[in-house]
Design an enzyme around this catalytic site. Sequence first.
Site, mmCIF file in Angstrom:
data_model
loop_
_atom_site.group_PDB
_atom_site.id
_atom_site.type_symbol
_atom_site.label_atom_id
_atom_site.label_comp_id
_atom_site.label_asym_id
_atom_site.label_seq_id
_atom_site.Cartn_x
_atom_site.Cartn_y
_atom_site.Cartn_z
ATOM 1 N N SER A 644 -37.478 -61.558 -25.329
ATOM 2 C CA SER A 644 -38.476 -61.986 -24.353
ATOM 3 C C SER A 644 -39.570 -60.956 -24.122
ATOM 4 C CB SER A 644 -37.803 -62.314 -23.023
ATOM 5 O OG SER A 644 -37.208 -61.166 -22.458
ATOM 6 N N LYS A 687 -38.044 -63.403 -13.207
ATOM 7 C CA LYS A 687 -39.002 -62.401 -13.679
ATOM 8 C C LYS A 687 -40.267 -62.416 -12.825
ATOM 9 C CE LYS A 687 -37.441 -62.467 -18.491
ATOM 10 N NZ LYS A 687 -37.736 -62.888 -19.877
#
Length: 813
Positions: A644, A687
Amino acid sequence: MKALDVTQVYRACPEEAFDFDVTSELESLDMLSGHARARDALDFGTSMRSDGFNLYVLGHPGHGKHQLVGRFLAERSREEPTPPDIAYRYNFDDHTQPLHLLLPTGMGRVLRADLEQLTEELRSAIPAVFEGDEYQNRLQELKQAMGERQRDAIEAVRREAREHDILLLSTPNGFTFAPAGEDDRMMPPEEYEKLDKDDRERIEGTVQVLQKKLAKAIRHMPRLAKQLREQISTLNGEMLQAVIDAPLAELEERYADHGGVLDHLRALREAMLLHVDSFIADEPEMPPEAIFNRFQINLLVDHTGCEGAPVVYLDLPTHQHLVGRIEHHVHNGTLLTDYSLIRAGGLHRANGGYLVVDVRAMLMHAGAWETLKRVLRAGEIRTESLEQAYGLISTTTLEPEPIPLDLKVVLLGERLFYYLLCEHDPDFLELFKVQADLEDELDRNHGNQPLYARMVATLARESALRPLDRSGVAAVIERASRLADDQGKLTARHRALSDLLEEADHWAERADAKVISRTHVEKAVAQQLWRASRIHERSHEAIARGTVAIQLEGVVVGQVNGLSVMSLGDYAFGQPTRITATARPGPGQVVDIEREARLGGRIHSKAVMILSRCLASRFAPDTPLSLSASLAFEQSYGGIEGDSASVAEACVLISAIAGVGIDQRLAVTGSIDQHGRVQAVGGVNEKIEGFFDICQARGGVQGHGVLLPATNVEHLMLKREVRDAIAAGDFRVYAIEQLDQALELLTGLPPGERDEEGRYPAGSLNGRVVERLEAFQQAVKKSKGKESGKENDPQDGQASDDDGTDEERNDDQ
């Protein structure tokens, strides 16, 4: 590029979608609704009677598999016949091998009571008949008759002796013969000596003949005693038969249709007649109580009151809890056992129905898994200890007759265990041919939301909680989407929903509310997060205080804010990570410092390789890439895994090569392929919220934002604080599809596109990268020329001038 608006980062559930006021108005819902595949598998597996079609229910631990499957099996089992009762009886032929009895439902208890009543009746009736006048008179007659026969045999010899003037006299040592004198008395020895020799010889000869006849009569005495014993035994048997015939005949008539019971009753009759002396002798070898104890049955499984087939959940699936055990008791320091000490296992109780077992628990107990497989293969339950099954002991013990097996085993477990068993156990798929795979998520649409509301109502009703109003149901559905990390999905994990409802009910009770509303649900969510957030807060505190260096303002070359997720149990939180890069001339190598330090996982290493190939194909498609670069996660002391961060790594690497700064107010997450397309990643909600919290703690979120893959937009269910900041224009979330979009947002420069000759526009970001790489290439060439010593060769110098001319020509173009 336009940022996402608040409607794109959160999918609210409108209360107008519901046509009820409180959930108590809704009907209960089958909790397997939405799990059509698993329901069909359960229906097939439970109705398929062929061998090996046992079931394995796959699903996440939060599904509440036990409740789901238990409810389904309970409904299915009501339509099925109740299996027979199971008992063990004494084996009069071999006491070490008790025999089983399979009795119609409820008969086990009745038979046990009948045998207890028989025992009590005979316990008093048998002594009474042997103490009665009839028995005593007949016994006396037999003894008297036998005594007369013995006396007659002696008297016959006595009479014959008297005819020869010889007396038969009784002495303390037996019998003796003597000549008769006057008055039928024994002749004195003096007179006997005065008799003629012929008379004495005649007398002695007659005595010898009489002695033989007397000896013959005496030898016949034991035979007469044996006949007496036989006559007494026959009498005892007749008397005992008269006592036991009536009650046994009554039971034999009552259980005429059950062969096993009739066999037991016949064995009881034979045992009592065989040991009739035990009821008469003062100190018999076998006390009467020992015989009476063998009358009883050991009722292992009693299905009295059971409706349909049994459903048994075995929470501790050890070997003994599966197949039962044989207990012992201590007598004079010796361990003893018998058929009455056999105890049922889960397989006995579930026989004829369903046995539900958690596969993780079973695999944790030695021998349990192999025991279950052995029982299923054999089709019978053999009660024996684990040591006995594996031949580890040789002492004498019971070997109960195996009980025929007819049941379905339903294993509950995670998908990991299912696939591991498929791969490593060749017997598994032969014995468990049906997999029921539960859905992790359900579709969130206009048709499913009302059904989900009914599911929420059912969970609240089953837990005896307050009903929810429409706002409470809407809040639960929104939370279910967040748990699924998808605007178009709802979590199917009932345990998480049940916990949420119970906590919301608690806060409703604290507020003296009669129904659970949105306020109580959101309070429960907030408290769940608060209880689990200690490490989250300490981690963010280290960033806020500057202990962990994260720059949130300004523009920096070769540095970008990546986003990572940390998972602790069932709690996850996001936080920014400072990713840096360096670039210099070199042999075309991108050094992954995390990998070199053995902190990078395989997926992360793969992602770095992909981005390095992406950069090479983008900026040096036809020539070698003259670059020596490095990537690092600063102040990261644990493992790095996942792809990611590959968009962030690509951006920071390009920044380092081009010497262009990156806006530190922005953070980025996403994965890229070799062609620069941005791909979806996980944990986007955590996030974004993690970066938002850090910005807020460091002075405010004004002007800050996050870049994420466009394919992750449908996964956004951001918390209220982030949504409010987005609505106010203070915090921005951008959806990107290509690496160039990320570069433009982070650097503020247009990336530029190649023209027909393959050149990027001057001043564009990609153009600067190409220029810098060409400079690296020239530096590498010069370095190689110096190392080879050819810089003093005029021909080489000419070649170098030509290269320089070519480079100037390229710049002009």
